[in-house]
Design a protein around this motif. Structure first.
Motif, PDB file in Angstrom:
ATOM      1  N   PRO A 240       0.468  -6.245  -1.387  1.00 47.12           N
ATOM      2  CA  PRO A 240       0.306  -7.547  -2.060  1.00 47.12           C
ATOM      3  C   PRO A 240      -1.124  -7.784  -2.550  1.00 47.12           C
ATOM      4  O   PRO A 240      -1.330  -8.382  -3.599  1.00 47.12           O
ATOM      5  CB  PRO A 240       0.690  -8.562  -0.990  1.00 47.12           C
ATOM      6  CG  PRO A 240       1.524  -7.822  -0.020  1.00 47.12           C
ATOM      7  CD  PRO A 240       1.007  -6.411  -0.044  1.00 47.12           C
TER       8      PRO A 240
ATOM      9  N   GLN B  31      -3.218  -5.540  -3.635  1.00 44.36           N
ATOM     10  CA  GLN B  31      -3.364  -4.788  -4.890  1.00 44.36           C
ATOM     11  C   GLN B  31      -2.669  -5.516  -6.040  1.00 44.36           C
ATOM     12  O   GLN B  31      -3.219  -5.592  -7.145  1.00 44.36           O
ATOM     13  CB  GLN B  31      -2.791  -3.378  -4.746  1.00 44.36           C
ATOM     14  CG  GLN B  31      -3.658  -2.455  -3.950  1.00 44.36           C
ATOM     15  CD  GLN B  31      -3.005  -1.105  -3.744  1.00 44.36           C
ATOM     16  OE1 GLN B  31      -1.788  -0.999  -3.676  1.00 44.36           O
ATOM     17  NE2 GLN B  31      -3.836  -0.076  -3.629  1.00 44.36           N
ATOM     18  N   ARG B  32      -1.483  -6.061  -5.796  1.00 44.19           N
ATOM     19  CA  ARG B  32      -0.783  -6.817  -6.850  1.00 44.19           C
ATOM     20  C   ARG B  32      -1.592  -8.029  -7.283  1.00 44.19           C
ATOM     21  O   ARG B  32      -1.678  -8.330  -8.470  1.00 44.19           O
ATOM     22  CB  ARG B  32       0.605  -7.258  -6.364  1.00 44.19           C
ATOM     23  CG  ARG B  32       1.628  -6.143  -6.386  1.00 44.19           C
ATOM     24  CD  ARG B  32       3.060  -6.672  -6.243  1.00 44.19           C
ATOM     25  NE  ARG B  32       3.273  -7.467  -5.040  1.00 44.19           N
ATOM     26  CZ  ARG B  32       3.616  -6.969  -3.850  1.00 44.19           C
ATOM     27  NH1 ARG B  32       3.777  -5.674  -3.702  1.00 44.19           N
ATOM     28  NH2 ARG B  32       3.808  -7.774  -2.827  1.00 44.19           N
ATOM     29  N   TRP B  33      -2.205  -8.723  -6.323  1.00 42.54           N
ATOM     30  CA  TRP B  33      -3.006  -9.911  -6.662  1.00 42.54           C
ATOM     31  C   TRP B  33      -4.230  -9.533  -7.486  1.00 42.54           C
ATOM     32  O   TRP B  33      -4.589 -10.227  -8.432  1.00 42.54           O
ATOM     33  CB  TRP B  33      -3.425 -10.665  -5.405  1.00 42.54           C
ATOM     34  CG  TRP B  33      -2.274 -11.295  -4.671  1.00 42.54           C
ATOM     35  CD1 TRP B  33      -1.057 -11.644  -5.175  1.00 42.54           C
ATOM     36  CD2 TRP B  33      -2.241 -11.640  -3.299  1.00 42.54           C
ATOM     37  NE1 TRP B  33      -0.266 -12.179  -4.208  1.00 42.54           N
ATOM     38  CE2 TRP B  33      -0.966 -12.196  -3.027  1.00 42.54           C
ATOM     39  CE3 TRP B  33      -3.149 -11.538  -2.254  1.00 42.54           C
ATOM     40  CZ2 TRP B  33      -0.595 -12.655  -1.776  1.00 42.54           C
ATOM     41  CZ3 TRP B  33      -2.768 -11.998  -0.999  1.00 42.54           C
ATOM     42  CH2 TRP B  33      -1.514 -12.547  -0.771  1.00 42.54           C
TER      43      TRP B  33
ATOM     44  N   HIS C 239      -4.511  -6.899  -9.432  1.00 38.33           N
ATOM     45  CA  HIS C 239      -4.019  -6.520 -10.769  1.00 38.33           C
ATOM     46  C   HIS C 239      -3.625  -7.754 -11.576  1.00 38.33           C
ATOM     47  O   HIS C 239      -3.858  -7.802 -12.793  1.00 38.33           O
ATOM     48  CB  HIS C 239      -2.856  -5.529 -10.666  1.00 38.33           C
ATOM     49  CG  HIS C 239      -3.276  -4.157 -10.268  1.00 38.33           C
ATOM     50  ND1 HIS C 239      -4.099  -3.369 -11.037  1.00 38.33           N
ATOM     51  CD2 HIS C 239      -3.018  -3.435  -9.148  1.00 38.33           C
ATOM     52  CE1 HIS C 239      -4.320  -2.221 -10.432  1.00 38.33           C
ATOM     53  NE2 HIS C 239      -3.676  -2.236  -9.273  1.00 38.33           N
ATOM     54  N   ALA C 240      -3.066  -8.756 -10.906  1.00 36.93           N
ATOM     55  CA  ALA C 240      -2.718 -10.008 -11.600  1.00 36.93           C
ATOM     56  C   ALA C 240      -3.985 -10.711 -12.086  1.00 36.93           C
ATOM     57  O   ALA C 240      -4.019 -11.261 -13.200  1.00 36.93           O
ATOM     58  CB  ALA C 240      -1.916 -10.920 -10.681  1.00 36.93           C
TER      59      ALA C 240
END
Length: 170
Positions: A59, A61-63, A65-66
């Motif tokens: 999560p 990493q996703r944040w 990237h977002a």
């Protein structure tokens, strides 16, 4: 209470020219205020360390990237790209351990300040003094009222703790 009468608790002034340190923690409201702040920082750090362990790297990493997409940053270069690549299970565990140790240290310091322990005043005075150059630099480069408040608060903390240590020494 210990059974002492109010008259016995009244100020027992030392002989002329002598100053004695009152070891009663209740006579040190400045230390109590700093202790509460340190305890709060410690608890928040423990919560953050727990959160890092519970959330894990995916999560995070996703944040990142977002955020890169939201602010239209270069996904291959720069600090955000480095951060996205640096997030892995080992790095998250290491960060959680460091934040956990930070939190435990602040809780111990807060407990010691609440109990008016000299070692806690030393620890707090040294730590706050180490932050001061960075706070002053931030104020000098940004000149924002928030940085000024941070510098002022840290100067007050150093003064209160140093004053406590000087009174103990006399």
């Amino acid at each position: 209470m210990s059974g002492l009468h109010d008259s016995e608790l009244q100020d027992k002034s030392p002989p002329h020219g002598e100053h004695h340190y009152n070891p009663d923690p209740h006579t040190h409201p400045g230390l109590h205020v700093i202790a509460v702040v340190e305890l709060a920082k410690g608890v928040l750090a423990l919560l953050a360390a727990s959160g890092l362990e519970l959330i894990g790297p995916a999560p995070l990493q996703r944040w990142v990237h977002a955020l890169i997409a939201r602010f239209q940053l270069n996904p291959d270069h720069g600090a955000a790209a480095w951060l996205a690549q640096a997030i892995n299970p080992g790095a998250v565990h290491l960060a959680a351990v460091v934040v956990l140790l930070y939190g435990v240290l602040h809780i111990i310091e807060g407990w010691g300040l609440w109990r008016a322990k000299a070692w806690a005043s030393w620890l707090g005075c040294i730590a706050a003094s180490l932050y001061l150059p960075f706070d002053i630099y931030a104020f000098a480069t940004h000149r924002h009222w928030l940085e000024a408040v941070v510098v002022l608060i840290n100067i007050i903390v150093v003064w209160v703790l140093a004053h406590d240590l000087l009174v103990r020494r006399r």
